[in-house]
Design an enzyme around this catalytic site. Structure first.
Site, PDB file in Angstrom:
ATOM      1  N   ARG B  24      -4.732  -7.490  -3.925  1.00 53.93           N
ATOM      2  CA  ARG B  24      -5.583  -6.383  -4.579  1.00 53.93           C
ATOM      3  C   ARG B  24      -5.619  -4.920  -3.412  1.00 53.93           C
ATOM      4  O   ARG B  24      -5.000  -4.054  -3.591  1.00 53.93           O
ATOM      5  CB  ARG B  24      -7.037  -6.834  -4.686  1.00 53.93           C
ATOM      6  CG  ARG B  24      -8.003  -5.755  -5.494  1.00 53.93           C
ATOM      7  CD  ARG B  24      -8.461  -4.637  -4.700  1.00 53.93           C
ATOM      8  NE  ARG B  24      -9.183  -5.047  -3.803  1.00 53.93           N
ATOM      9  CZ  ARG B  24      -9.703  -4.070  -2.764  1.00 53.93           C
ATOM     10  NH1 ARG B  24      -9.611  -2.956  -2.834  1.00 53.93           N
ATOM     11  NH2 ARG B  24     -10.703  -4.478  -1.815  1.00 53.93           N
ATOM     12  N   HIS B 216     -15.056  -8.166   6.238  1.00 52.37           N
ATOM     13  CA  HIS B 216     -13.489  -7.459   5.623  1.00 52.37           C
ATOM     14  C   HIS B 216     -13.287  -6.455   6.702  1.00 52.37           C
ATOM     15  O   HIS B 216     -13.689  -5.204   6.524  1.00 52.37           O
ATOM     16  CB  HIS B 216     -13.782  -6.904   4.361  1.00 52.37           C
ATOM     17  CG  HIS B 216     -12.675  -6.083   3.562  1.00 52.37           C
ATOM     18  ND1 HIS B 216     -11.812  -6.708   2.661  1.00 52.37           N
ATOM     19  CD2 HIS B 216     -12.118  -4.992   3.639  1.00 52.37           C
ATOM     20  CE1 HIS B 216     -10.992  -6.053   2.140  1.00 52.37           C
ATOM     21  NE2 HIS B 216     -11.146  -4.756   2.901  1.00 52.37           N
ATOM     22  N   CYS B 249      -3.980   2.775   5.731  1.00 50.18           N
ATOM     23  CA  CYS B 249      -5.142   3.660   5.988  1.00 50.18           C
ATOM     24  C   CYS B 249      -4.955   4.869   5.365  1.00 50.18           C
ATOM     25  O   CYS B 249      -4.050   5.500   5.460  1.00 50.18           O
ATOM     26  CB  CYS B 249      -5.558   3.872   7.328  1.00 50.18           C
ATOM     27  SG  CYS B 249      -7.100   4.928   7.717  1.00 50.18           S
ATOM     28  N   ASN B 258      -5.807  -3.868   6.318  1.00 51.49           N
ATOM     29  CA  ASN B 258      -6.069  -4.959   6.528  1.00 51.49           C
ATOM     30  C   ASN B 258      -5.947  -5.806   7.644  1.00 51.49           C
ATOM     31  O   ASN B 258      -4.480  -5.633   8.065  1.00 51.49           O
ATOM     32  CB  ASN B 258      -6.287  -5.857   5.196  1.00 51.49           C
ATOM     33  CG  ASN B 258      -7.135  -5.423   4.083  1.00 51.49           C
ATOM     34  OD1 ASN B 258      -6.227  -4.692   3.484  1.00 51.49           O
ATOM     35  ND2 ASN B 258      -8.288  -5.567   3.845  1.00 51.49           N
TER      36      ASN B 258
END
Lengths: 321, 321
Positions: B24, B216, B249, B258
């Site tokens: 995702r 996260h 980003c 991530n």
């Protein structure tokens, strides 16, 4: 410079000494010779940014590491007016003579904690390496220059696997017996983990409490800065790092080398430590080094910018999460 | 699989739930459409490697995110035989209907802790977002599917700067009042630091102790895994990560997204935690994802290999330090 760092004071308990090793550990793997004037300019820019301890070169044989053949010239060009403390690797008495003559502030001798790595690295047994340092220490004592003892493969050996804390303690004791007061634990191929850092540091604290410990982590497996947090929790106050994350791992193409100086400074400053270093200036130097080297380097903060850099609401779209 | 992970048991206090969000959070930024069959194969390979919770897609408008237009087809192709728990982002009631129909195990709603980011991200105030979730929760309740509440910009906002823990608590309380039991704190643009992680987590533990917290983190500034250590010390047991470090980003070209799943698993396993995940298998999948995406991805362990991979003494020369 951040407000907290205007007051940075090495005597403060929140002060952490960041040691820049890029000019030695980073540049040494570059095949294309970096002009001496560029090396000097980068080192002086880091001193200007507040870095006060730097491993600037290595007094190895120019034939073995042509990139560092200009050791004495580099040292001669460095701005000493701000009190920067300059160290260099010194493999043997001849290197020690050259380093002393060049005006180094401390000589770094090095020996692996694992026999196979030491044999591979310097073609000697650990005992032979340690015996050889007597003469280096003698040269240093004559010149009234302190010696730092680096212990490579302190957290694991690419040939032997686990390195027990006892093996690290053995080398540290030998250094102590040579009159050395500062040791550095080298994570030569990026094998340090939270438990290995904790156990090596605790073993030294118990067995050689008179030694001041510095940590030298590589980010080869992505956890270098996590290991710094473990070191901080153990009370370690000195960390090596490399501007822009210069350097590499001889065992893994594409893997990174030393932890990155500006990312380390970012972590420390954001965690409430003082470093005396201007992070924005350091990021600008990191970007300059990246241009000089001509390939993307691993440093993150130099790309993302400082944390509180604001963006205009109409700047770009973001995705959820 | 490592011996410790053969015995991995979610009920064990050393068990950490690693949530794979690459399909995702990672795929959504890729401009070239990744074939549905490839997405399914990668997700199934991760399940085969032991990953048991995955955020597999987003039921957003296919026009808004064409890369995830195949949400239902992806879900239909995933191997459910091993008990994998599959979640997806759900922005609105229509998405919730689609997600329920497709057989999702949990719906993730999301709202920023800062007004400007929420406006920018979904063109609503925080209050409007939260009010809108009532209908999503109603759809989910009808289908007996739990809802997870994600709180974006929980550790800082690229537009507003610092985000106070109170702002995070405010959204968490609203989620709780909607009947939500799990929240995730999103480090949307990589602004989390050890103190901000600690203070946000402690504020939630004090103010909404009935909520189970997941973290996260993004590695935009290089300290994502250091922040995981802080979360672990605070007792947090669920972490999102992205295979190979997929993602990016939106504010910084070249900056990472991530934290990387296999690097996280490496850190956890080396720190004595159980994950139930086969690290070697995960690294092989990461390398496959890197080939699929066609550019170097930030994961380190997939390049360097596991820690105790031995090298022959005649393999390569190493440099000191």
């Amino acid at each position: 410079m951040r407000a907290d760092d205007k007051r940075a004071d090495p005597a403060n308990e929140r002060f952490i000494e960041v040691v820049e090793v890029g000019p030695r550990d980073g540049f040494q793997i570059e095949r294309t010779f970096i002009p001496t004037s560029e090396k000097i300019a980068i080192i002086n820019a880091m001193i200007e940014a507040g870095v006060r301890r730097l491993e600037v070169t290595s007094f190895v044989s120019p034939r073995a590491v042509p990139q560092l053949a200009d050791a004495a010239e580099v040292l001669a060009g460095i701005d000493r007016s701000k009190g920067a403390f300059l160290t260099a690797l010194v493999p043997n008495p001849k290197g020690a003579e050259r380093a002393a003559e060049a005006g180094i502030d401390a000589m770094v001798v090095f020996c692996s904690a694992s026999e196979t790595h030491n044999a591979k690295n310097v073609n000697r047994t650990i005992a032979e390496s340690l015996a050889g340092f007597r003469e280096v220490v003698a040269v240093a004592e004559d010149a009234r220059i302190p010696v730092v003892g680096a212990i490579a493969t302190a957290f694991g050996c690419p040939f032997e696997g686990e390195v027990p804390p006892d093996a690290v303690v053995r080398v540290a004791r030998a250094y102590r017996d040579l009159g050395i007061r500062q040791v550095g634990l080298g994570d030569t191929t990026g094998m340090a983990t939270p438990p290995t850092v904790q156990s090596a540091v605790r073993a030294l604290a118990a067995e050689t409490p008179e030694l001041e410990i510095g940590l030298h982590f590589h980010n080869t497996r992505g956890i270098g800065l996590a290991n710094v947090l473990v070191g901080l929790a153990e009370g370690i106050r000195r960390y090596d790092a490399s501007i822009a994350g210069l350097g590499g791992c001889p065992f893994a193409a594409g893997a990174t080398g030393n932890i990155c100086t500006e990312d380390l400074v970012y972590l420390l400053q954001e965690s409430g430590y003082q470093t005396g270093i201007d992070l924005d200036a350091l990021c600008a130097i990191a970007r300059r080094v990246e241009r000089l080297i001509g390939r993307p380097l691993p440093g993150q903060v130099m790309k993302a910018g400082p944390r509180l850099k604001r963006h205009a609401a109409d700047e770009v779209a973001t995705a959820a999460g």
